[in-house]
Design a protein around this motif. Sequence first.
Motif, short mmCIF file in Angstrom:
data_model
loop_
_atom_site.label_atom_id
_atom_site.label_comp_id
_atom_site.label_asym_id
_atom_site.label_seq_id
_atom_site.Cartn_x
_atom_site.Cartn_y
_atom_site.Cartn_z
N LEU A 125 0.83 -1.20 0.00
CA LEU A 125 0.00 0.00 0.00
C LEU A 125 0.86 1.25 0.00
N ALA A 126 0.46 2.23 -0.82
CA ALA A 126 1.16 3.51 -0.84
C ALA A 126 0.85 4.28 0.44
N SER A 172 -2.61 6.10 1.37
CA SER A 172 -3.61 5.67 0.39
C SER A 172 -4.88 5.13 1.04
#
Length: 376
Positions: free
Chosen positions: A171-172, A175
């Motif tokens: 996951l960024a 985000s």
Amino acid sequence: MHHRLTYANVASTLALVIAVGGGGAAVAAGLGKNTVGSAQIQNRSIQTEDLGLEAVGSGIVRNGSLNGVDLRDGTVTGADVAGGTLTGDHVEDGSLSGADLVTSTLTGDLVKDGSLFGTDLANGSIGAGQVANGSLTGTQVRDGSLVGADLADGSIGADQIAPRSLTGAKLANGSIGADQVADGSLTGAKLANGSIGADQVADGSLTGAHVRDDSLTGDDIDESTLNLDLGGTTSSPIVVASARTAQATLTAGANQLGSVVLDAPTAGVALVTFQAEFNATSGSRYLEVTPTRNGSSLGFYDWDAGDIDGFSDQRQTSFAITPVTAGSHTFAFSVTENRATPSGFSQYYGAQIVVQYFPSAAAGAALPGPSVRANR
């Protein structure tokens, strides 16, 4: 005995000579044109050498009577074969190669279903246009061969992701928002220690049930947010407070550590809170604390200056409740250190006085002293 020469004797003798001597030419010379027919030729008696060059045409050869052994190798070309007359049965298995086919002449209808393998296809020859929509599954894709560039934006949904297959590394940062987290799906075990601050907690969302018993101290409470039921007063006070002081050292005599002005719109009640933290020095006995309203004492309090260890470790807080009249009121508090020696006074910091005003129709003229006082 005399014999007569007759025609029969001469003819028979000539025929015998011709037969024995191989005089076929003489016989042919004696035959008229077109006088010998099929009936006069003995079956299977004509040999290859009896035929002239190109004397036999297709009209003479019976249909279906010639076999491959009747044809000399390499003598039949494409021009000799009628168009559309050859089928797969006429071609030897495995004898054709790509070089035998005209480019772009093969279509899907000519290829048997399920007969092609990956080795039959040139690298890079299959594009999106050759793949039917929805025809590929995960088993057709090599593990680890897809990258983000291979996926259309927005094409991956929850149904495409295996349960519990994602880790935080996928996951960024930033985000995941509230919209991505299902209501009630997170537990305390999902949160890192110390990761929740005031900004993450919605106002008014916590109750006493969310706070561990005996875990709050005076430092955790903003006095301006306290609502006290003082009997007949409202629960929405007007709050004024002095700024917290920086670190300083007490001097001989009274030291005013905080002052604030309250403008009471009507008669009411004032809750006065005063506090400070101390670092005691050798010779300190105790601290005498006096809060005032408009110069009049609201009582007397004794505070401890703390341990003599070089650290500010003794936080003291006291409060008083007093009625007020409408108008301006100045509240202050002062500290006098009682010492065994006349020098080396203790240090203090974070001194502050906070006044909360509650209007009350029952409150009359100002009383000379507080109606309630407490020390802690």
